[in-house]
Each structure stands twice: as structure tokens, then as C-alpha cells.
Write a protein that holds these residues in place. Sequence first.
Motif, PDB file in Angstrom:
ATOM      1  N   UNK A  86      -1.100  -1.430  -9.488  1.00 13.57           N
ATOM      2  CA  UNK A  86      -0.578  -2.607 -10.191  1.00 13.57           C
ATOM      3  C   UNK A  86       0.036  -3.622  -9.237  1.00 13.57           C
ATOM      4  N   UNK A  87      -0.146  -4.897  -9.554  1.00  8.77           N
ATOM      5  CA  UNK A  87       0.550  -6.002  -8.893  1.00  8.77           C
ATOM      6  C   UNK A  87       1.350  -6.714  -9.986  1.00  8.77           C
ATOM      7  N   UNK A  88       2.660  -6.491 -10.008  1.00 12.08           N
ATOM      8  CA  UNK A  88       3.504  -6.980 -11.105  1.00 12.08           C
ATOM      9  C   UNK A  88       3.922  -8.422 -10.808  1.00 12.08           C
ATOM     10  N   UNK A  89       3.329  -9.365 -11.508  1.00 14.37           N
ATOM     11  CA  UNK A  89       3.580 -10.782 -11.245  1.00 14.37           C
ATOM     12  C   UNK A  89       5.051 -11.149 -11.416  1.00 14.37           C
ATOM     13  N   UNK A  90       5.680 -10.650 -12.460  1.00 11.59           N
ATOM     14  CA  UNK A  90       7.071 -11.043 -12.726  1.00 11.59           C
ATOM     15  C   UNK A  90       8.072 -10.017 -12.209  1.00 11.59           C
ATOM     16  N   UNK A  91       7.623  -9.141 -11.303  1.00 14.58           N
ATOM     17  CA  UNK A  91       8.522  -8.207 -10.651  1.00 14.58           C
ATOM     18  C   UNK A  91       9.019  -8.760  -9.327  1.00 14.58           C
ATOM     19  N   UNK A  92       9.687  -7.933  -8.550  1.00 16.73           N
ATOM     20  CA  UNK A  92      10.169  -8.377  -7.248  1.00 16.73           C
ATOM     21  C   UNK A  92       9.043  -8.260  -6.211  1.00 16.73           C
ATOM     22  N   UNK A  93       9.312  -8.759  -5.011  1.00 13.83           N
ATOM     23  CA  UNK A  93       8.285  -8.785  -3.968  1.00 13.83           C
ATOM     24  C   UNK A  93       7.781  -7.382  -3.650  1.00 13.83           C
ATOM     25  N   UNK A  94       8.681  -6.406  -3.689  1.00 12.60           N
ATOM     26  CA  UNK A  94       8.280  -5.048  -3.351  1.00 12.60           C
ATOM     27  C   UNK A  94       7.150  -4.570  -4.235  1.00 12.60           C
ATOM     28  N   UNK A  95       7.186  -4.972  -5.520  1.00  8.76           N
ATOM     29  CA  UNK A  95       6.205  -4.440  -6.467  1.00  8.76           C
ATOM     30  C   UNK A  95       4.979  -5.326  -6.625  1.00  8.76           C
ATOM     31  N   UNK A  96       4.961  -6.472  -5.953  1.00  9.47           N
ATOM     32  CA  UNK A  96       3.710  -7.236  -5.925  1.00  9.47           C
ATOM     33  C   UNK A  96       3.009  -7.076  -4.587  1.00  9.47           C
ATOM     34  N   UNK A  97       3.780  -7.102  -3.512  1.00  8.33           N
ATOM     35  CA  UNK A  97       3.190  -7.038  -2.175  1.00  8.33           C
ATOM     36  C   UNK A  97       3.645  -5.794  -1.417  1.00  8.33           C
ATOM     37  N   UNK A  98       4.938  -5.520  -1.443  1.00  4.39           N
ATOM     38  CA  UNK A  98       5.503  -4.496  -0.585  1.00  4.39           C
ATOM     39  C   UNK A  98       4.871  -3.135  -0.756  1.00  4.39           C
ATOM     40  N   UNK A  99       4.692  -2.698  -2.007  1.00  2.00           N
ATOM     41  CA  UNK A  99       4.149  -1.354  -2.224  1.00  2.00           C
ATOM     42  C   UNK A  99       2.671  -1.271  -1.876  1.00  2.00           C
ATOM     43  N   UNK A 100       1.971  -2.405  -1.939  1.00  2.00           N
ATOM     44  CA  UNK A 100       0.576  -2.392  -1.513  1.00  2.00           C
ATOM     45  C   UNK A 100       0.497  -2.215  -0.001  1.00  2.00           C
ATOM     46  N   UNK A 101       1.362  -2.916   0.703  1.00  2.00           N
ATOM     47  CA  UNK A 101       1.402  -2.754   2.161  1.00  2.00           C
ATOM     48  C   UNK A 101       1.801  -1.322   2.518  1.00  2.00           C
ATOM     49  N   UNK A 102       2.799  -0.771   1.793  1.00  2.00           N
ATOM     50  CA  UNK A 102       3.216   0.618   2.047  1.00  2.00           C
ATOM     51  C   UNK A 102       2.047   1.577   1.876  1.00  2.00           C
ATOM     52  N   UNK A 103       1.297   1.397   0.772  1.00  2.00           N
ATOM     53  CA  UNK A 103       0.176   2.300   0.490  1.00  2.00           C
ATOM     54  C   UNK A 103      -0.845   2.255   1.611  1.00  2.00           C
ATOM     55  N   UNK A 104      -1.267   1.054   1.987  1.00  2.00           N
ATOM     56  CA  UNK A 104      -2.327   0.956   2.978  1.00  2.00           C
ATOM     57  C   UNK A 104      -1.815   1.236   4.385  1.00  2.00           C
ATOM     58  N   UNK A 105      -0.526   1.052   4.619  1.00  2.00           N
ATOM     59  CA  UNK A 105       0.047   1.487   5.892  1.00  2.00           C
ATOM     60  C   UNK A 105      -0.043   2.999   6.010  1.00  2.00           C
ATOM     61  N   UNK A 106       0.278   3.687   4.904  1.00  2.00           N
ATOM     62  CA  UNK A 106       0.197   5.148   4.922  1.00  2.00           C
ATOM     63  C   UNK A 106      -1.234   5.620   5.099  1.00  2.00           C
ATOM     64  N   UNK A 107      -2.160   4.956   4.398  1.00  2.00           N
ATOM     65  CA  UNK A 107      -3.573   5.307   4.554  1.00  2.00           C
ATOM     66  C   UNK A 107      -4.028   5.059   5.987  1.00  2.00           C
ATOM     67  N   UNK A 108      -3.613   3.905   6.538  1.00  2.00           N
ATOM     68  CA  UNK A 108      -4.072   3.526   7.862  1.00  2.00           C
ATOM     69  C   UNK A 108      -3.478   4.355   8.978  1.00  2.00           C
ATOM     70  N   UNK A 109      -2.211   4.731   8.855  1.00  2.00           N
ATOM     71  CA  UNK A 109      -1.557   5.435   9.949  1.00  2.00           C
ATOM     72  C   UNK A 109      -1.670   6.944   9.832  1.00  2.00           C
ATOM     73  N   UNK A 110      -2.016   7.452   8.621  1.00  2.00           N
ATOM     74  CA  UNK A 110      -2.128   8.900   8.441  1.00  2.00           C
ATOM     75  C   UNK A 110      -3.407   9.276   7.695  1.00  2.00           C
ATOM     76  N   UNK A 111      -4.558   8.789   8.141  1.00  2.00           N
ATOM     77  CA  UNK A 111      -5.785   9.118   7.403  1.00  2.00           C
ATOM     78  C   UNK A 111      -6.083  10.603   7.411  1.00  2.00           C
ATOM     79  N   UNK A 112      -5.584  11.319   8.435  1.00  2.00           N
ATOM     80  CA  UNK A 112      -5.835  12.761   8.482  1.00  2.00           C
ATOM     81  C   UNK A 112      -5.166  13.462   7.312  1.00  2.00           C
TER      82      UNK A 112
END
Length: 254
Positions: A86-112
Motif C-alpha cells: 500500500x501507498x497511503x496518500x493521506x498518511x505520513x511520509x513513512x507510509x507512502x515512501x519510507x516503508x517502500x524504501x525499507x522493503x526494497x532496501x531489505x530485499x536489495x541488501x539481504x537477497x540471500x
Amino acid sequence: MDIDWDGITHVTKIDPAKSLPADLSVLEGTDLVLVGGSDDVTEANTLEAIAAIDDAVPSLPVFQEPYSSSHVSKSTIEAADYLSVPAVYNGDREHFVGKHVDLFTEVGSKPEALLGASLPVVGDLISSKGADAVADLATNVVGEGYVIQHLESTAAATSGVEATYSPEQVAGAALATETFYSFPIFYIEYSGTYGGPADVEAAARYLEETALFYGGGIDSRAKATEILEAGADAIVVGDCFHDDPETFRETIPA
């Protein structure tokens, strides 16, 4: 699994932190399941819920809808058909952008950890084999444009929502979802209360390719019909699935 969005009219939202009905054959009338919630969700109970659904109705598409990257693992990716973010339009930055970056950072840095121990990693950089695996994962990620319209809900508190949108703003978010972000889903969420058709009508006129989901307070065939006739492609039913399976059955379009 390819999803025929034109064939999705009834979606069941299953909270893995809640008890499931004893007879899961009630799901035979629904078209898609979203597994996720805002409280006490873990990787373990997510996997348990997905396994139970798959045992009961093997052909039913199952999406994992995490609110934290910690809920996503190699096992959940393999168990669910898609990862719905989800990208929550009327939420805070963390829930529109921040958590997406967190997810893909985790995927990118720990694919194993997410994609298999054989994937090579050099520091925080992924080698070509790892990058290919991440690219494959990306094809199973579905973005959801999301508007939360019940300020007293756990979803609003979790996502930092401090104000609801007017129908005009809902329409603007719908237009952004289809024309700018190209997400396949736009979701209007009233989280346990019935919001009526106004927001749906406002959003529907701007959506051609994006599926319009409405969730919140659907506990009768009359409400389900009203929302679908207002222009929603699908209703999302959650609370009464857990609390009253017979009422849940009434929400399934005939």
C-alpha cells in the motif's frame, strides 16, 4: 499467476492475527484474498493464514499485504501469489515512501535471506545473479494507491493519517494512481465503518485500467450492491469474515 482484474468483484481481507472461521469453504465465493493487518501481524501467523487458505481453496489468488518489511520473507514470497504494497496518500511520509524504501532496501541488501542462500552478495551490492532474482521478485509486487477514511481506525493510527480526504481529493488520488503511479489497484478504506458511495463515485470516473476497491462496513448484500453500482470494481470484506461467516456469505454478489 496472472490476475484477471475484470473478474474480481469480491475480495476478502484476512487478518492473520485473528482467528479464522472453522469452515473456510466460505471463501469459495470470493475472488481474491488479501492477507494483512495493522496489529500483531508476524511472518509466522501470515504463513499460517496463507497455508490454511491454500488448503481450503487452492485455486484462490492470495496476496500478502504487509505493513512492515519484517513480515516479508523468502517463505511468504513463495507462499503468496503476489506481494501487495500500500501507498497511503493521506498518511505520513513513512507510509507512502519510507516503508517502500525499507522493503526494497531489505530485499536489495539481504537477497540471500529473502530469495535463497545461494545468491551472491558483495558488501551491500548485489551481483548480477542477485540482481536478476530481485528483478524477478519485482514482477510479483503489486502497488496499491490507498486512501484511509476512518480516523479512529487502527489503520489510520498506524499510517499516520490525520485527516480524511474530500471526494474531490479522493478523485485526485485515483487519477494519480492510474496516470502517474500506474498502480493496478486504488483502494478506498473505511476500516470497519460504512462510508457510502460518494467517494467511490468520485474516483470511478477517473479509472479505466486501475481496479477500484472499496473496503469498510460491508455487512449486507444491499451495501455490497450499492458500492458496486456506484462504480467500484470490487468490495473488500474483512470483519464479518472473521466474526460472522453467514453474514459474510450475504456480501458475495450473486
